[in-house]
Each structure stands twice: as structure tokens, then as C-alpha cells.
Design a protein around this motif. Structure first.
Motif, mmCIF file in Angstrom:
data_model
loop_
_atom_site.group_PDB
_atom_site.id
_atom_site.type_symbol
_atom_site.label_atom_id
_atom_site.label_comp_id
_atom_site.label_asym_id
_atom_site.label_seq_id
_atom_site.Cartn_x
_atom_site.Cartn_y
_atom_site.Cartn_z
ATOM 1 N N HIS A 8 4.414 128.251 33.708
ATOM 2 C CA HIS A 8 3.863 126.897 33.719
ATOM 3 C C HIS A 8 3.664 126.406 35.149
ATOM 4 O O HIS A 8 4.216 125.378 35.541
ATOM 5 C CB HIS A 8 4.757 125.943 32.934
ATOM 6 C CG HIS A 8 4.992 126.388 31.526
ATOM 7 N ND1 HIS A 8 6.033 127.192 31.168
ATOM 8 C CD2 HIS A 8 4.298 126.171 30.394
ATOM 9 C CE1 HIS A 8 5.985 127.434 29.866
ATOM 10 N NE2 HIS A 8 4.937 126.834 29.374
ATOM 11 N N ASP A 31 -0.723 125.994 31.401
ATOM 12 C CA ASP A 31 -0.092 126.875 30.431
ATOM 13 C C ASP A 31 -1.135 127.703 29.682
ATOM 14 O O ASP A 31 -1.908 127.170 28.896
ATOM 15 C CB ASP A 31 0.685 126.011 29.435
ATOM 16 C CG ASP A 31 1.571 126.850 28.529
ATOM 17 O OD1 ASP A 31 1.444 128.082 28.552
ATOM 18 O OD2 ASP A 31 2.388 126.249 27.807
ATOM 19 N N ASN A 43 -0.491 129.789 27.441
ATOM 20 C CA ASN A 43 -0.006 130.046 26.081
ATOM 21 C C ASN A 43 -0.603 129.003 25.139
ATOM 22 O O ASN A 43 -0.194 127.844 25.138
ATOM 23 C CB ASN A 43 1.522 129.970 26.074
ATOM 24 C CG ASN A 43 2.101 130.305 24.708
ATOM 25 O OD1 ASN A 43 1.382 130.363 23.712
ATOM 26 N ND2 ASN A 43 3.395 130.531 24.667
ATOM 27 N N HIS A 72 3.455 126.071 20.302
ATOM 28 C CA HIS A 72 4.814 126.099 20.845
ATOM 29 C C HIS A 72 5.118 124.790 21.565
ATOM 30 O O HIS A 72 4.263 123.938 21.725
ATOM 31 C CB HIS A 72 4.976 127.294 21.790
ATOM 32 C CG HIS A 72 4.273 127.151 23.089
ATOM 33 N ND1 HIS A 72 2.905 127.209 23.206
ATOM 34 C CD2 HIS A 72 4.747 126.919 24.332
ATOM 35 C CE1 HIS A 72 2.570 127.039 24.472
ATOM 36 N NE2 HIS A 72 3.662 126.843 25.174
ATOM 37 N N HIS A 131 8.194 122.774 24.521
ATOM 38 C CA HIS A 131 8.754 123.032 25.854
ATOM 39 C C HIS A 131 10.150 122.498 26.114
ATOM 40 O O HIS A 131 10.538 121.453 25.583
ATOM 41 C CB HIS A 131 7.784 122.507 26.915
ATOM 42 C CG HIS A 131 6.491 123.248 26.924
ATOM 43 N ND1 HIS A 131 5.357 122.774 26.303
ATOM 44 C CD2 HIS A 131 6.167 124.471 27.421
ATOM 45 C CE1 HIS A 131 4.383 123.660 26.432
ATOM 46 N NE2 HIS A 131 4.834 124.699 27.093
ATOM 47 N N ASP A 183 9.111 127.999 27.395
ATOM 48 C CA ASP A 183 8.547 127.891 26.056
ATOM 49 C C ASP A 183 9.650 127.907 25.019
ATOM 50 O O ASP A 183 10.685 128.563 25.188
ATOM 51 C CB ASP A 183 7.600 129.066 25.787
ATOM 52 C CG ASP A 183 6.287 128.912 26.526
ATOM 53 O OD1 ASP A 183 5.930 127.771 26.871
ATOM 54 O OD2 ASP A 183 5.629 129.937 26.769
HETATM 55 MN MN MN Z 1 4.195 126.776 27.299
#
Ligand code: MN
Ligand code: MN
Ligand code: ZN
Ligand code: ZN
Lengths: 147, 147
Positions: A35, A83, A85, A89, A91, A102
Motif C-alpha cells: 500500500h 492498492d 489488490n 478485502h 485493511h 490486507d
Molecule cells: Mn489492500
DNA sequence: TTGCGAACCAACAATCGTTGCGAATACGGT
DNA sequence: ACCGTATTCGCAACGATTGTTGGTTCGCAA
């Protein structure tokens, strides 16, 4: 975020060119789970490609965000974090060192939410704040080994 | 956040003085559920006390935050929002107009969290993002009345 | 291969939100 | 009323991000 190869194709598909600078950024971001801030990415990119400008980093990050390849997070005051991803998800934020990790949450649909009269919810972000193991052991750890 | 009277006592108790500026801010913040920014508070305070400086507003907001009377929120890029509601609650953020509303969530303890190895969680913030009724009806509302 | 246009960089300036600083002022215990 | 210290306020400075401009490089389609 997709692979650097796929991103190259996607960039060309919308009329954006695949420059060496962008390729460096693609590979630095791919599967990056730190991140990072724009500044951190610029630092890492500079190691690989000295002279790359911070302006170009911001430009490309913004492009990736508007393409939906990158998520922009503002979990604390200060610089934004990025991020790659894009899975569902959430944090963890360490109040001590600022690290962001994550975490995967299930059962969110079962919580009872009271007060959203007419509000249309498009996304739910859960942020857990506290201390990472390193920062926990450094100070005020009641479970620390003896004196 | 406690009442202006209680805050005055609390301020004196820790050696902080109760100035007219602070009293104005106390009363503007008391039971304010608009999650105002420092700028918004300054604007409102200026109406009551012309000439009050933005610097003083920040100063007092920071004092209240470190006393735990006020919560500082950073839910979007841009200015911080301040929240005198210190009960256990969460937030709705409208992507359209930026409005922030309180929402109460129960059953959070039952969710299954995966990935916090050793991380010590001190607080959990849930942020719902979407559109408020006003912004929903303004654009892209599939349930909008006819054309 | 060539050519157009996009992207890059350097060098700034500017914006926004927030804080540091210092001189003048005012609170409040005595 | 007095005095020490906290507070105020204006202004400068800060960090993060974006705008601009002019000159150069370079991707990539034809
Ligand atoms: Mn993340
Ligand atoms: Mn609130
Ligand atoms: Zn930490
Ligand atoms: Zn709205």
C-alpha cells in the motif's frame, strides 16, 4: 491489478501509450501489497529508472485508478496510499508505524445496519486500527515477557 | 462531546483557559451531527464572532481531539471532518455531495476476520460509501419516476 | 521507415489543508 | 489590581497534489 503485459494491452486499447516509465510502474505495482504512497513508488522507480519524475508517477497512478486497476486509499491524514489488490478485502492500519495490511472479512452481510434511510450503499470499507506486532512489542505490551 | 459547561470545567482542570472563542466553538460543536470541517466551523464561528481566526479554530479542535471529546475523521481526500459524537457508531459517505451521516451497526463482533496475525486491534471503523437520497434521485436512479 | 501525436521532463507556480512562529493580548489564581 | 502564562491572530511555511509551458523524446500505426 492485472499483469504488466495485460496492462500494456489495456493502455493501448484506450489510446494510451506504453512508455518505459509506465512499464516500470506497472511492474513495481504488480502484486505489491505494501500500500505504497506516490512518493514511495517514485522512490522505488527512481532506483530502477533514475530521473523519472514524480509528476509522471502521479499521472500514471491516476490513470490506473480511473481504469479501476488501482484502488486509492485515504485511511489516515497525509498522503494517499495505492492498492493493486482489487479483490474484496479490508485493511489493518498500525497507529504506530503507519503500516497497512490486507485483511479478509466474512459475514459482513449479516451485520445489522441502522440509520441508512434511503441511502444507497455502493461499497463498504472496514478499517481496523491498532498496533502491528512490531509496534505492540515495542511499547505497552501487557503480555510482554516479564519486567 | 460533553456540554459547553462541562467542557469549560474540563479545560480549566487541565490548565487550559476558557476564552470567548473557545466558548463559541464549544456551543457550535455541541450535538452537531454534520461532521463539519475546520473550515465549516470557522465559517459558522465567524457569523457569531467576526474576526475569529482559522488558526484558533484548528488549535481548539486539536485540543478537543486530544482530550477525547472530539473524533477526527479522514474518510476522503481533502479536509478532515470533526465529530462530537463519541458513541460507538459508524458512517455513511455520499460520493456525490460529500455528506457524512451517522449509522449504527450491530453484530460486528460476529464477523470473521482473517489475516490479523498478531495485530492488536484497538478500533474498528466501518465506512459505507454510496449516494444519499438527494444525489441518488438526481442521477442514475433506476427507480426514478418515469422519464 | 516515416510521421504524427502522445508522453516525458524540467522548472516552475499554484492550490489546498494544516501547522510553526512570534508579538500582542487576555484569562484567572492570588 | 497584579502578574505569569496560556491564547490569539496574522503570516509564513509546510506537505501533498495538480496546472502550465516549452522543448525533446519516443511509441506505434500506416
Ligand atoms: Mn489492500
Ligand atoms: Mn459521526
Ligand atoms: Zn507498526
Ligand atoms: Zn449526496
Amino acid at each position: 491489478m492485472r499483469t504488466p503485459q495485460e496492462l500494456s494491452t489495456a493502455f493501448r486499447a484506450i489510446g494510451l501509450k506504453v512508455t518505459p516509465q509506465r512499464q516500470v510502474l506497472f511492474s513495481l505495482l504488480h502484486q505489491n501489497d505494501a500500500h505504497p504512497s506516490a512518493e514511495a513508488i517514485h522512490l522505488a522507480a527512481s532506483a530502477v529508472m533514475p530521473g523519472i519524475s514524480l509528476r509522471t508517477v502521479y499521472q500514471t497512478l491516476n490513470d490506473l485508478v480511473s481504469m479501476g486497476e488501482l484502488q486509492q486509499l485515504q485511511l489516515t491524514p497525509g498522503s494517499a496510499r495505492f492498492d493493486p489488490n482489487t479483490t474484496d478485502h479490508h485493511h489493518l492500519v498500525c497507529d504506530g508505524c503507519g503500516e497497512i495490511r490486507d485483511v479478509y472479512v466474512s459475514g459482513l452481510a449479516d451485520v445489522d445496519v441502522c440509520g441508512l434511510d434511503g441511502f444507497r450503499v455502493a461499497a463498504t470499507d472496514v478499517v481496523f486500527r491498532g498496533s502491528c506486532p512490531t509496534c505492540s512489542s515495542a511499547t505497552g505490551d501487557p503480555s510482554a515477557p516479564h519486567a
